[in-house]
Motif scaffolding. Structure first.
Motif, short mmCIF file in Angstrom:
data_model
loop_
_atom_site.label_atom_id
_atom_site.label_comp_id
_atom_site.label_asym_id
_atom_site.label_seq_id
_atom_site.Cartn_x
_atom_site.Cartn_y
_atom_site.Cartn_z
N ARG A 150 61.43 9.61 44.01
CA ARG A 150 60.35 9.75 44.99
C ARG A 150 60.84 10.50 46.22
O ARG A 150 61.97 10.31 46.68
CB ARG A 150 59.86 8.37 45.41
N LEU A 151 59.97 11.35 46.74
CA LEU A 151 60.32 12.08 47.96
C LEU A 151 60.62 11.12 49.10
O LEU A 151 61.49 11.39 49.94
CB LEU A 151 59.18 13.03 48.36
N ALA A 152 59.94 9.99 49.12
CA ALA A 152 60.15 9.01 50.19
C ALA A 152 61.54 8.39 50.15
O ALA A 152 62.00 7.82 51.14
CB ALA A 152 59.09 7.91 50.11
N ARG A 187 68.61 29.60 40.46
CA ARG A 187 68.60 30.88 41.16
C ARG A 187 68.69 30.60 42.65
O ARG A 187 68.10 29.63 43.15
CB ARG A 187 67.32 31.66 40.84
N PRO A 188 69.42 31.43 43.43
CA PRO A 188 69.52 31.17 44.87
C PRO A 188 68.18 31.05 45.57
O PRO A 188 67.99 30.18 46.43
CB PRO A 188 70.32 32.38 45.38
N ALA A 189 67.21 31.90 45.21
CA ALA A 189 65.89 31.81 45.84
C ALA A 189 65.22 30.49 45.52
O ALA A 189 64.54 29.90 46.38
CB ALA A 189 65.01 32.98 45.37
N THR A 190 65.40 30.00 44.30
CA THR A 190 64.81 28.72 43.92
C THR A 190 65.48 27.58 44.67
O THR A 190 64.81 26.65 45.15
CB THR A 190 64.96 28.51 42.41
N ALA A 191 66.80 27.63 44.78
CA ALA A 191 67.52 26.59 45.51
C ALA A 191 67.10 26.56 46.97
O ALA A 191 66.91 25.48 47.56
CB ALA A 191 69.02 26.83 45.41
N THR A 192 66.91 27.73 47.58
CA THR A 192 66.47 27.80 48.97
C THR A 192 65.08 27.19 49.14
O THR A 192 64.83 26.40 50.05
CB THR A 192 66.45 29.25 49.46
N SER A 193 64.16 27.54 48.25
CA SER A 193 62.81 27.01 48.32
C SER A 193 62.80 25.50 48.13
O SER A 193 62.12 24.76 48.86
CB SER A 193 61.93 27.68 47.26
N LEU A 194 63.57 25.03 47.15
CA LEU A 194 63.64 23.60 46.88
C LEU A 194 64.21 22.84 48.08
O LEU A 194 63.68 21.80 48.49
CB LEU A 194 64.49 23.36 45.63
N THR A 195 65.28 23.37 48.66
CA THR A 195 65.91 22.73 49.82
C THR A 195 64.95 22.67 51.01
O THR A 195 64.86 21.65 51.70
CB THR A 195 67.19 23.47 50.20
N ARG A 196 64.24 23.77 51.25
CA ARG A 196 63.30 23.80 52.37
C ARG A 196 62.17 22.79 52.18
O ARG A 196 61.79 22.08 53.12
CB ARG A 196 62.73 25.20 52.55
N ALA A 201 59.97 17.46 53.72
CA ALA A 201 59.47 16.12 53.42
C ALA A 201 60.29 15.06 54.14
O ALA A 201 59.74 14.07 54.67
CB ALA A 201 59.51 15.87 51.91
N VAL A 202 61.59 15.26 54.21
CA VAL A 202 62.46 14.32 54.93
C VAL A 202 62.14 14.33 56.43
O VAL A 202 62.02 13.29 57.07
CB VAL A 202 63.95 14.65 54.69
N SER A 203 61.97 15.54 56.98
CA SER A 203 61.68 15.67 58.41
C SER A 203 60.32 15.04 58.77
O SER A 203 60.17 14.40 59.81
CB SER A 203 61.69 17.14 58.82
N ALA A 204 59.33 15.26 57.90
CA ALA A 204 58.00 14.71 58.18
C ALA A 204 58.03 13.19 58.19
O ALA A 204 57.34 12.55 58.98
CB ALA A 204 57.02 15.21 57.12
N ARG A 205 58.83 12.62 57.31
CA ARG A 205 58.93 11.16 57.27
C ARG A 205 59.64 10.62 58.51
O ARG A 205 59.33 9.53 58.98
CB ARG A 205 59.65 10.72 56.00
N ALA A 206 60.59 11.40 59.02
CA ALA A 206 61.37 10.93 60.19
C ALA A 206 60.61 11.11 61.49
O ALA A 206 60.93 10.47 62.50
CB ALA A 206 62.69 11.70 60.27
N ALA A 207 59.59 11.99 61.50
CA ALA A 207 58.84 12.27 62.74
C ALA A 207 57.99 11.08 63.17
O ALA A 207 57.56 10.28 62.36
CB ALA A 207 57.95 13.48 62.50
#
Length: 207
Positions: A150-152, A187-196, A201-207
């Protein structure tokens, strides 16, 4: 997620080969790179990357030995008419996910990204990001093939390029309780998109 037709995005015929898809991706990536593509380039590159990963995932499903995974176990006869698994998703996304991941989805769960990957448990893994969680299929696992997080439950995300060529990347996901999940051969572009996306999601939960 809006309907995605990867063939339309990449300008490919329906019977395009993997080599044709890769060539189309390289051509469009050069044209729409944010440094040269103008104000709309970032949005177009997101579409191009999603489309290319969908085609790569569809090819992953179609490789030799994958037919059993696509079929899945036989289903019991239904007494009532039910909406087919994943019916709310575009056909290209259902095809990229394959039967096992589609059946693992919750009602109306939206799929953001699908891509081949690798984990320590399985060198052939299919990874999906939805609006609720990460899902991944361990292709060579005899049982319990579909895993999820879960993203949470995610506390931190980091990515790295693999040396020396730095043409592939890995994403490490830290979860509550100290668990870690690493997805490599991205792929680096996929990893970047996934990380962002996971970081947001982590930042939104912490806000």
């Amino acid at each position: 997620m809006h309907a995605v037709d990867p063939f339309d995005v990449l300008g490919l015929p329906r019977d395009a080969s993997a080599e044709q898809a890769a060539a189309a991706y390289r051509r469009l990536a050069k044209r729409w790179h944010p440094d040269v593509g103008g104000g709309d380039a970032a949005r177009r590159m997101v579409e191009i990357n999603i489309a290319y990963d969908l085609l790569r995932s569809g090819a992953w499903q179609g490789r030799p030995g994958a037919a059993a995974a696509r079929r899945g176990p036989p289903e019991a006869a239904a007494v009532v008419v039910r909406r087919p698994a994943g019916a709310w998703l575009p056909a290209a996304i259902r095809h990229a996910l394959g039967g096992e991941l589609v059946r693992a989805l919750e009602p109306d769960e939206q799929v953001v990204l699908v891509t081949p990957a690798a984990t320590w448990a399985s060198p052939q893994t299919l990874l999906a990001l939805t609006d609720r969680r990460l899902l991944w299929l361990l292709d060579d696992a005899p049982t319990d093939r579909v895993r999820s997080l879960r993203l949470a439950a995610i506390t931190r995300v980091e990515s790295r390029l693999r040396r020396p060529l730095r043409r592939v990347a890995a994403v490490r996901v830290h979860a509550r309780g100290g668990a870690k999940h690493e997805f490599s051969e991205l792929r680096p572009a996929t990893a970047t998109s996934l990380t962002r996306r996971l970081g947001a999601a982590v930042s939104a939960r912490a806000a």
